[in-house]
Scaffold this motif. Structure first.
Motif, mmCIF file in Angstrom:
data_model
loop_
_atom_site.group_PDB
_atom_site.id
_atom_site.type_symbol
_atom_site.label_atom_id
_atom_site.label_comp_id
_atom_site.label_asym_id
_atom_site.label_seq_id
_atom_site.Cartn_x
_atom_site.Cartn_y
_atom_site.Cartn_z
ATOM 1 N N TRP A 1 0.783 -1.419 0.032
ATOM 2 C CA TRP A 1 -0.183 -0.092 -0.085
ATOM 3 C C TRP A 1 0.948 1.179 -0.159
ATOM 4 C CZ3 TRP A 1 -2.385 -4.244 2.452
ATOM 5 C CH2 TRP A 1 -3.707 -4.464 2.032
ATOM 6 N N ASP B 1 4.794 3.093 0.484
ATOM 7 C CA ASP B 1 5.641 3.447 1.420
ATOM 8 C C ASP B 1 6.664 2.080 1.716
ATOM 9 O OD1 ASP B 1 4.795 5.997 1.627
ATOM 10 O OD2 ASP B 1 3.467 5.482 3.195
ATOM 11 N N GLY C 1 5.978 10.245 -1.009
ATOM 12 C CA GLY C 1 6.984 10.990 -0.228
ATOM 13 C C GLY C 1 7.954 9.723 -0.392
ATOM 14 N N GLY D 1 -9.114 9.383 3.492
ATOM 15 C CA GLY D 1 -7.979 9.486 3.984
ATOM 16 C C GLY D 1 -6.975 9.812 3.050
ATOM 17 N N THR D 2 -7.315 10.694 2.238
ATOM 18 C CA THR D 2 -6.359 10.981 0.961
ATOM 19 C C THR D 2 -5.314 11.866 1.623
ATOM 20 O OG1 THR D 2 -7.346 13.314 0.232
ATOM 21 C CG2 THR D 2 -8.217 11.078 -0.680
ATOM 22 N N GLN E 1 -4.634 14.804 0.762
ATOM 23 C CA GLN E 1 -5.367 16.300 0.538
ATOM 24 C C GLN E 1 -4.447 17.169 -0.475
ATOM 25 O OE1 GLN E 1 -7.054 17.728 4.043
ATOM 26 N NE2 GLN E 1 -7.944 15.929 4.596
ATOM 27 N N ILE F 1 -5.085 15.294 -5.522
ATOM 28 C CA ILE F 1 -4.837 14.257 -6.708
ATOM 29 C C ILE F 1 -6.159 13.796 -7.195
ATOM 30 C CG2 ILE F 1 -3.869 11.999 -7.027
ATOM 31 C CD1 ILE F 1 -1.635 14.054 -6.026
ATOM 32 N N GLY G 1 5.208 5.680 -7.914
ATOM 33 C CA GLY G 1 4.694 6.116 -6.786
ATOM 34 C C GLY G 1 3.468 5.186 -6.186
ATOM 35 N N LEU H 1 -2.996 0.352 -3.997
ATOM 36 C CA LEU H 1 -3.583 1.739 -4.199
ATOM 37 C C LEU H 1 -3.975 1.883 -5.816
ATOM 38 C CD1 LEU H 1 -1.264 3.678 -1.696
ATOM 39 C CD2 LEU H 1 -3.880 3.144 -1.387
ATOM 40 N N VAL I 1 -8.391 3.975 -2.737
ATOM 41 C CA VAL I 1 -7.003 3.925 -3.818
ATOM 42 C C VAL I 1 -6.541 5.237 -3.864
ATOM 43 C CG1 VAL I 1 -7.838 1.613 -4.414
ATOM 44 C CG2 VAL I 1 -8.865 3.494 -5.588
ATOM 45 N N GLY J 1 -4.039 6.084 5.719
ATOM 46 C CA GLY J 1 -5.329 6.234 5.136
ATOM 47 C C GLY J 1 -6.235 5.059 5.411
ATOM 48 N N GLU J 2 -7.668 5.063 4.938
ATOM 49 C CA GLU J 2 -8.689 4.407 5.352
ATOM 50 C C GLU J 2 -8.629 2.971 4.379
ATOM 51 O OE1 GLU J 2 -10.171 5.193 8.064
ATOM 52 O OE2 GLU J 2 -9.051 6.987 8.023
ATOM 53 N N ARG K 1 1.099 11.386 8.971
ATOM 54 C CA ARG K 1 0.340 10.525 9.755
ATOM 55 C C ARG K 1 1.072 9.166 10.141
ATOM 56 N NH1 ARG K 1 -4.478 9.897 5.346
ATOM 57 N NH2 ARG K 1 -2.627 9.915 3.799
HETATM 58 P P1 IMO Z 1 4.204 6.791 -1.990
HETATM 59 O O1 IMO Z 1 4.981 6.998 -3.260
HETATM 60 C C1 IMO Z 1 1.292 5.635 0.893
HETATM 61 C C2 IMO Z 1 -2.799 6.938 -0.129
HETATM 62 C C3 IMO Z 1 -3.314 7.920 0.806
HETATM 63 C C4 IMO Z 1 -4.769 7.505 0.732
HETATM 64 C C5 IMO Z 1 -5.166 7.020 -0.809
HETATM 65 C C6 IMO Z 1 -5.514 8.252 -1.701
HETATM 66 O O2 IMO Z 1 5.218 7.550 -0.980
HETATM 67 O O3 IMO Z 1 4.227 5.229 -1.367
HETATM 68 P P2 IMO Z 1 -4.530 10.410 -2.616
HETATM 69 O O4 IMO Z 1 -3.979 11.579 -1.999
HETATM 70 O O5 IMO Z 1 -3.735 9.806 -3.584
HETATM 71 O O6 IMO Z 1 -5.747 10.623 -3.166
HETATM 72 O O7 IMO Z 1 -5.012 9.409 -1.516
HETATM 73 O O8 IMO Z 1 -3.927 6.837 -1.302
HETATM 74 N N1 IMO Z 1 -1.381 7.419 -0.545
HETATM 75 C C7 IMO Z 1 -0.232 6.671 -0.361
HETATM 76 N N2 IMO Z 1 0.055 5.844 0.642
HETATM 77 N N3 IMO Z 1 2.267 5.907 0.027
HETATM 78 C C8 IMO Z 1 2.054 6.944 -1.094
HETATM 79 O O9 IMO Z 1 2.923 7.349 -1.769
HETATM 80 C C9 IMO Z 1 0.725 7.305 -1.182
HETATM 81 N N4 IMO Z 1 -0.087 7.960 -2.028
HETATM 82 C C10 IMO Z 1 -1.200 8.107 -1.860
HETATM 83 O O10 IMO Z 1 -2.930 7.819 2.047
HETATM 84 O O11 IMO Z 1 -5.012 6.412 1.464
#
Ligand code: IMO
Ligand code: GDP
Ligand code: MG
Length: 403
Positions: A11, A13, A40, A127-128, A130, A133, A200, A205, A215, A251-252, A280
């Motif tokens: 998911w 990270d 990130g 839980g986006t 914000q 996107i 990313g 997701l 997602v 996120g959720e 978070r």
């Molecule tokens: P990296 O590239 C982890 C999650 C958000 C939320 C869902 C939708 O660092 O792995 P969004 O803002 O994209 O509409 O949020 O996706 N999410 C991530 N979770 N790593 C990320 O990026 C993420 N980019 C989005 O937390 O659940």
């Protein structure tokens, strides 16, 4: 050739940034191919920490060209700040970063819409991050959004655009970086150069293949790379899947192997599991073989880069899901319906903890027996070999395995 795609298998990270950094020194170019500043990606050089949201990780290697391809949604303010911050830290970006003018833009209005929607959903929020996107990709699909190149053209011809002056200014400052990323990468590959496509987020997701609606709004799987680069699907030479030795989610949404209480707190602290973009606390859980196998299949993963094995040094026993139990029945595959994934109870395989530090290991033989048994299980269960095992956040804490 070659084009190597690096994607997250869980998911997000998983440590994609760290893995791209490790292989970028061997690459002529690194391209971000989807998502936006929701990402990130962290890397440590000595004690210096770098977090990238839009700029590809290759920027830390002097000889590597870095590109943002048309599948990425760009927030020009965030991108410009990232460039300025890096240059203040002595890293040359100008002339080394190219942006495709066909990138869709995130505007202040998209960010407002993202925040308002999350607020109005209350308990049912996604839980986006914000960062705008979802709205930016919706406008792109609805064919009403701005593209970077077009907007710059309109600013220069003096049109009234109804966007803040600082926003338009940031777009203009990016003008000298615009280039046909697709053509440049095509030519580089034909000249025998080596290119990395940096993903990313993560497979779970993915807009279609993930746990919809929890997602992100793009395809995160490897097949999105040639689409975004404007290349043939045949241009991809290999896919590296990045896997954490356990699982996290921000996120959720459903997360079958999630753990709670003291064990989760311990995993969060040992793994420093706090969002690189939003800060978070990340939800934590055991390794999930069902989703790893799914990610291997839907991405065509050639090898794993496994990260954070060292975090499990502190656990005994260690668990890994090999199937789910849903309404009393065993399920070996990920259910297609997200509501059903919520009902999935993991069927665990239990491993004795090795309770020794793995951080000094540089060859597979340096690892304790228990850790090697855990890695063997991951390879055998998923049918994908390990290419890299990371045992710490520092650059040197890495094991490379021969084919
Ligand atoms: P990296 O590239 C982890 C999650 C958000 C939320 C869902 C939708 O660092 O792995 P969004 O803002 O994209 O509409 O949020 O996706 N999410 C991530 N979770 N790593 C990320 O990026 C993420 N980019 C989005 O937390 O659940
Ligand atoms: P990404 O979004 O996939 O690039 O991953 P993030 O950067 O959001 O999160 C991964 C975090 O784990 C970062 O803080 C990395 O420095 C850290 N990290 C990566 N690999 C390892 C590892 O093998 N061990 C430890 N302890 N930390 C790691
Ligand atoms: Mg991240």
């Amino acid at each position: 050739m070659p084009l190597n795609v690096i994607i997250g298998a869980q998911w997000g990270d998983e440590g994609k940034g760290r893995i791209v950094d490790a292989v970028a020194s061997e690459a002529d170019a690194v391209v971000r191919f989807q998502g936006g500043p929701n990402a990130g990606h962290t890397v440590y050089i000595g004690e210096e920490k770098y977090v990238f949201h839009l700029i590809p990780m290759g920027i830390l290697n002097e000889g590597t060209l870095c590109c943002i391809s048309l599948g990425v949604v760009v927030d020009p303010i965030i991108l410009l700040n990232e460039i300025i911050e890096l240059e203040q830290r002595g890293i040359l970006v100008k002339g080394r970063l190219l942006i495709d003018p066909r990138c869709s833009l995130i505007t202040p209005e998209h960010i407002k819409r993202d925040k308002n929607r999350e607020h109005s959903l209350g308990q049912r929020k996604l839980g986006t991050t914000q960062r705008g996107i979802g709205p930016a990709f919706s406008d792109r699909a609805g064919r009403v959004g701005w593209r970077l190149g077009t907007l710059i053209g309109k600013i220069e011809s003096g049109e009234t655009l109804g966007l803040p002056e600082s926003y338009l200014d940031a777009c203009l400052k990016l003008k000298s970086s615009l280039a046909d990323v697709s053509l440049i990468i095509y030519n580089m590959l034909n000249e025998g150069k080596s290119v990395i496509a940096e993903g990313g987020q993560g497979t779970m997701l993915d807009l279609g293949l993930g746990t919809y609606p929890y997602v992100t709004s793009t395809n995160t799987v490897a097949a999105a790379a040639p689409v975004s680069l404007g290349l043939s699907p045949r241009s991809v030479d290999s896919v590296i899947g990045v896997l954490k030795a356990y699982v996290t989610r921000v996120g959720e949404g459903p997360f079958p192997t999630e753990i709670e209480g003291a064990a989760a707190d311990k995993m969060r602290e040992e793994g420093d599991e706090y969002g690189a973009t939003t800060g978070r606390p990340r939800r934590c859980g055991w390794f999930d073989g069902v989703i790893a196998k799914y990610a291997a299949r839907v991405n065509g993963i050639d090898e794993w880069a496994l990260t954070k094995l060292d975090v499990l040094d502190h656990f005994d026993p260690i668990f890994a899901a090999v199937a789910y139990e849903i309404d009393g029945e065993r399920a070996d595959e990920l259910p297609l319906n997200t509501d059903t994934i919520y009902k999935a109870k993991p069927v665990y395989h239990r491993f004795p903890g090795w309770k020794t530090s793995t951080r000094m290991a540089r060859k597979i033989e340096d690892l304790p027996f228990g850790a090697r048994a855990y890695l063997d299980f991951i390879q055998e269960f998923t049918g994908v070999r390990l290419g890299i095992v990371s045992v710490g956040y520092e650059r040197k804490c890495m094991i490379r395995l021969e084919n």
